[in-house]
Write an enzyme that holds these catalytic residues in place. Structure first.
Site, PDB file in Angstrom:
ATOM      1  CG  ASP A  13      -1.769  -1.244   1.299  1.00  0.00           C
ATOM      2  OD1 ASP A  13      -2.258  -1.683   0.259  1.00  0.00           O
ATOM      3  OD2 ASP A  13      -1.882  -1.809   2.410  1.00  0.00           O
ATOM      4  CE  LYS A  16       3.125  -2.418  -4.514  1.00  0.00           C
ATOM      5  NZ  LYS A  16       2.778  -2.145  -3.120  1.00  0.00           N
ATOM      6  N   GLY A  40      -4.393  -4.397  -4.441  1.00  0.00           N
ATOM      7  CA  GLY A  40      -5.399  -3.454  -4.918  1.00  0.00           C
ATOM      8  C   GLY A  40      -4.689  -2.169  -5.251  1.00  0.00           C
ATOM      9  CG  HIS A  41      -1.812  -1.609  -7.715  1.00  0.00           C
ATOM     10  ND1 HIS A  41      -0.924  -2.114  -8.621  1.00  0.00           N
ATOM     11  CD2 HIS A  41      -1.325  -1.917  -6.502  1.00  0.00           C
ATOM     12  CE1 HIS A  41       0.062  -2.724  -7.963  1.00  0.00           C
ATOM     13  NE2 HIS A  41      -0.176  -2.624  -6.678  1.00  0.00           N
ATOM     14  CD  GLN A 224       0.684  -8.734  -2.457  1.00  0.00           C
ATOM     15  OE1 GLN A 224       1.444  -9.388  -3.147  1.00  0.00           O
ATOM     16  NE2 GLN A 224      -0.557  -8.532  -2.821  1.00  0.00           N
TER      17      GLN A 224
HETATM   18  P1  IMP Z   1      -2.629 -12.845   1.751  1.00  0.00           P
HETATM   19  O1  IMP Z   1      -1.717 -12.233   0.747  1.00  0.00           O
HETATM   20  O2  IMP Z   1      -4.089 -12.639   1.415  1.00  0.00           O
HETATM   21  O3  IMP Z   1      -2.302 -14.275   2.036  1.00  0.00           O
HETATM   22  O4  IMP Z   1      -2.427 -12.069   3.148  1.00  0.00           O
HETATM   23  C1  IMP Z   1      -1.228 -12.182   3.907  1.00  0.00           C
HETATM   24  C2  IMP Z   1      -0.856 -10.843   4.540  1.00  0.00           C
HETATM   25  O5  IMP Z   1      -0.481  -9.933   3.510  1.00  0.00           O
HETATM   26  C3  IMP Z   1      -1.993 -10.161   5.300  1.00  0.00           C
HETATM   27  O6  IMP Z   1      -1.439  -9.484   6.404  1.00  0.00           O
HETATM   28  C4  IMP Z   1      -2.546  -9.173   4.306  1.00  0.00           C
HETATM   29  O7  IMP Z   1      -3.176  -8.080   4.937  1.00  0.00           O
HETATM   30  C5  IMP Z   1      -1.270  -8.750   3.607  1.00  0.00           C
HETATM   31  N1  IMP Z   1      -1.493  -8.266   2.243  1.00  0.00           N
HETATM   32  C6  IMP Z   1      -1.761  -8.989   1.146  1.00  0.00           C
HETATM   33  N2  IMP Z   1      -1.893  -8.205   0.069  1.00  0.00           N
HETATM   34  C7  IMP Z   1      -1.665  -6.948   0.490  1.00  0.00           C
HETATM   35  C8  IMP Z   1      -1.624  -5.680  -0.186  1.00  0.00           C
HETATM   36  O8  IMP Z   1      -1.803  -5.559  -1.398  1.00  0.00           O
HETATM   37  N3  IMP Z   1      -1.359  -4.613   0.611  1.00  0.00           N
HETATM   38  C9  IMP Z   1      -1.107  -4.712   1.940  1.00  0.00           C
HETATM   39  N4  IMP Z   1      -1.136  -5.866   2.594  1.00  0.00           N
HETATM   40  C10 IMP Z   1      -1.407  -6.980   1.880  1.00  0.00           C
END
Ligand code: IMP
Length: 430
Positions: A13, A16, A40-41, A224
């Site tokens: 977040d 990007k 989510g962009h 991420q």
């Molecule tokens: P997962 O990717 O859904 O397995 O989640 C694992 C961890 O990564 C969790 O703490 C999510 O909140 C975090 N996470 C996954 N995608 C994002 C993102 O795009 N932005 C911020 N945190 C993320």
């Protein structure tokens, strides 16, 4: 530079999407290399908010080819929704500008269910996005996965689905005490997805090599952030892919070319979604203020993000892990609301100073932060177009970060719109 890898330097977040969108004007291709619809962009184009989860934001530009490479896990249902949303907004999405790797793995409904059943059962939650990311990568590693090319071949797909359902339904019914999934219902759904998505298939690694050999400009779009990397992040509170520079290589099928630079995207403060250690977290009114000013709510799940001060120790780690060559500093405008701005410059643990970012989450959750204080600028900066027109204390803040981090801050972002950006040095031109 011919190729630019964009990585998140914090916990995701970082903004990007906006920076990639901006740099896409100078790119021939944009390639997404890991993650899936957990990302989510958010982009603001012509004052309209667009949220993209899987399709690179380059899709909003004419004459740019967008690739979803082998390292990504694809959710066909959400991908179709995203395509329909874009087409409905008048944006062209066709096999000419969207290429999906044959080798990318497909997310199935059982992955999403397993993700949520596991979270439900865990006493120490990870706080996943419940988009099935972990279980899909797990199937890839254990060689149970269904790749995009398998999905496109109905006979192969139906066979693999049947095999996998035997395993998943056993798990659902006997371990989680949940309902089994119906094979025919899934076959019907995936027949429809196949019809909608088959034209986009491509050997993206091969295509990418054609681009590179012709010296065309390629932007690698990460999702991420570094501290969510499966190997180098704050395990187990991480995502299930390599979010770092290494992931951009294996996730697309290229090697470490000479003329690659790495742009780290970093917010002027820190946020994190989900559970896990966060040394500079602000659990007070200031945290609430920053969250509100910065609209820090997840674009995928809507969850409130945890908020804290900028963390130089973590950033230096991200610079090292990724070989970051320059930084884009985002959301500097949000700090305009503060009289005093703090930066964490070192950690100590059990009374001793740590010289590095610990890779043990239980230690990281107990470190004490030492802060350096900077004065705020107390005036809005969103409309500033030239670096030297920024308030003196904002310039001092940026220059202090450059000194501490030992990499240049090439881009400063002062708001979500494309025009609220100061480019001091173009990453594609350096
Ligand atoms: P997962 O990717 O859904 O397995 O989640 C694992 C961890 O990564 C969790 O703490 C999510 O909140 C975090 N996470 C996954 N995608 C994002 C993102 O795009 N932005 C911020 N945190 C993320």
């Amino acid at each position: 530079m011919g190729q630019l890898i964009v990585v998140g330097a914090q916990w995701g977040d970082e903004g990007k999407g906006k920076i990639v969108d901006l740099l896409t004007d100078f790119s021939d291709a944009v390639v997404r290399y890991q993650g899936g619809a957990n990302a989510g962009h958010t982009l603001v184009v012509d004052k309209k908010k667009v949220v993209l989860h899987m399709i690179p934001s380059g899709i909003l530009h004419n004459n740019v080819v967008c690739m979803i490479a082998n390292g990504v896990v694809i959710d066909p249902e959400l991908l179709i929704e995203e395509i329909d949303m874009l087409v409905g907004s008048g944006i062209n999405v066709s096999k000419d500008n969207l290429k999906i790797s044959n080798a990318a793995h497909v997310i199935l409904p059982y992955h999403k269910l397993l993700d949520s059943y596991r979270e439900e059962k865990r006493s120490k939650k990870i706080g996943t996005t419940q988009r099935g990311i972990g279980p899909a990568y797990e199937d890839k590693i254990t060689r149970r996965g269904i790749r995009f090319q398998d999905f496109l071949d109905k006979t192969r797909f139906d066979q693999l689905l049947q095999q996998n359902l035997e395993y998943y339904n056993f798990l659902f019914e006997n371990y989680f005490k949940k309902e089994a999934l119906n094979f025919n219902t899934l076959v019907e759904k995936f027949d429809y997805y196949r019809e909608r998505l088959s034209s986009f298939h491509e050997n993206t690694s091969w295509l990418l090599h054609q681009y590179l050999s012709k010296g065309r400009k390629v932007l690698f779009e990460g999702a991420q952030g570094t501290l969510l990397d499966i190997d180098h992040g704050t395990y187990p509170y991480v995502t299930s892919s390599n979010t770092t520079t290494g992931g951009a290589l294996t996730g697309t099928g290229i090697g470490p070319h000479k003329n690659i630079s790495v742009l780290g995207i970093c917010k002027a403060y820190t946020t994190r979604v989900g559970e896990g250690p966060f040394p500079t977290e602000l659990n007070d009114d200031l945290g609430v203020k920053l969250r509100t000013e910065g609209a820090e709510f997840g674009s995928t799940t809507g969850r409130a993000r945890r908020v804290g001060w900028l963390d130089i120790v973590a950033l230096k780690y991200a610079i090292r892990i990724n070989s970051i060559t320059s930084i884009a500093l985002t959301k500097l405008d949000i700090l305009s609301a503060l009289d005093e701005i703090k930066i964490c410059t070192s950690y100590s643990y059990n009374g001793e100073k740590l010289n590095y970012f610990p890779n043990d989450s239980s230690i990281l959750s107990k470190v004490e932060c030492e802060y350096q204080s900077c004065s705020g600028w107390n005036s809005p900066i969103g409309d500033v177009k030239i670096f030297h027109d920024l308030p003196e204390s904002a310039i001092r803040y940026i220059e202090l970060l450059e000194t501490l981090l030992e990499v240049p801050i090439d881009i400063v972002s002062l708001g979500p719109d494309r025009d609220k950006t100061i480019v001091r040095n173009h990453p594609f031109h350096s």
